[in-house]
Write a protein that holds these residues in place. Structure first.
Motif, PDB file in Angstrom:
ATOM      1  N   ILE A  45      57.990 -58.511   4.294  1.00  0.00           N
ATOM      2  CA  ILE A  45      59.387 -58.321   3.976  1.00  0.00           C
ATOM      3  C   ILE A  45      60.003 -57.498   5.302  1.00  0.00           C
ATOM      4  O   ILE A  45      60.980 -56.888   5.028  1.00  0.00           O
ATOM      5  CB  ILE A  45      59.309 -57.002   2.813  1.00  0.00           C
ATOM      6  N   SER A  46      59.360 -57.416   6.497  1.00  0.00           N
ATOM      7  CA  SER A  46      60.045 -56.906   7.489  1.00  0.00           C
ATOM      8  C   SER A  46      61.157 -57.567   8.083  1.00  0.00           C
ATOM      9  O   SER A  46      61.894 -57.205   9.062  1.00  0.00           O
ATOM     10  CB  SER A  46      59.067 -56.670   8.777  1.00  0.00           C
ATOM     11  N   SER A  47      61.219 -58.897   8.021  1.00  0.00           N
ATOM     12  CA  SER A  47      61.965 -59.745   8.614  1.00  0.00           C
ATOM     13  C   SER A  47      62.874 -60.525   7.312  1.00  0.00           C
ATOM     14  O   SER A  47      62.267 -61.022   6.463  1.00  0.00           O
ATOM     15  CB  SER A  47      61.537 -60.755   9.522  1.00  0.00           C
ATOM     16  N   PRO A  48      64.134 -60.744   7.516  1.00  0.00           N
ATOM     17  CA  PRO A  48      64.874 -61.508   6.435  1.00  0.00           C
ATOM     18  C   PRO A  48      64.670 -63.041   6.565  1.00  0.00           C
ATOM     19  O   PRO A  48      64.726 -63.669   5.633  1.00  0.00           O
ATOM     20  CB  PRO A  48      66.282 -61.268   6.784  1.00  0.00           C
ATOM     21  N   TYR A  49      64.063 -63.398   7.763  1.00  0.00           N
ATOM     22  CA  TYR A  49      63.716 -64.981   7.733  1.00  0.00           C
ATOM     23  C   TYR A  49      62.369 -65.226   7.327  1.00  0.00           C
ATOM     24  O   TYR A  49      62.359 -66.170   6.609  1.00  0.00           O
ATOM     25  CB  TYR A  49      63.716 -65.090   9.392  1.00  0.00           C
ATOM     26  N   ARG A  50      61.524 -64.410   7.204  1.00  0.00           N
ATOM     27  CA  ARG A  50      60.146 -64.291   6.658  1.00  0.00           C
ATOM     28  C   ARG A  50      60.465 -64.330   5.183  1.00  0.00           C
ATOM     29  O   ARG A  50      59.795 -65.101   4.618  1.00  0.00           O
ATOM     30  CB  ARG A  50      59.185 -63.279   7.171  1.00  0.00           C
TER      31      ARG A  50
END
Length: 74
Positions: A45-50
């Motif tokens: 959840i730290s990156s929108p891409y992930r």
């Protein structure tokens, strides 16, 4: 051969693509509204891409389990 495969499985392929798109959008909304993106503690959840990629995989798998109904014309 490949053309026949796509023609005979058009609905199943469409369900998979719809699941991928809905899952990616759902992952993006999860990141925006529920994810703790201020801190980078969680790798998902730290990156929108992930979160979008994870949601796309889950959505594609989820909708690919359903097989469209086949007409019983013989």
């Amino acid at each position: 051969m490949l053309k026949e495969f796509f023609q005979s499985n058009r609905k199943a392929i469409l369900l998979g693509v719809v699941g991928i798109v809905l899952g990616a959008v759902g992952g993006l909304f999860y990141w925006k509204y529920m994810g703790d993106y201020a801190s980078a503690e969680s790798l998902i959840i730290s990156s929108p891409y992930r979160t979008s990629m994870y949601g796309a995989v889950i959505g594609g798998l989820f909708l690919s389990f359903w097989e469209p109904r086949r007409s019983s014309q013989q």
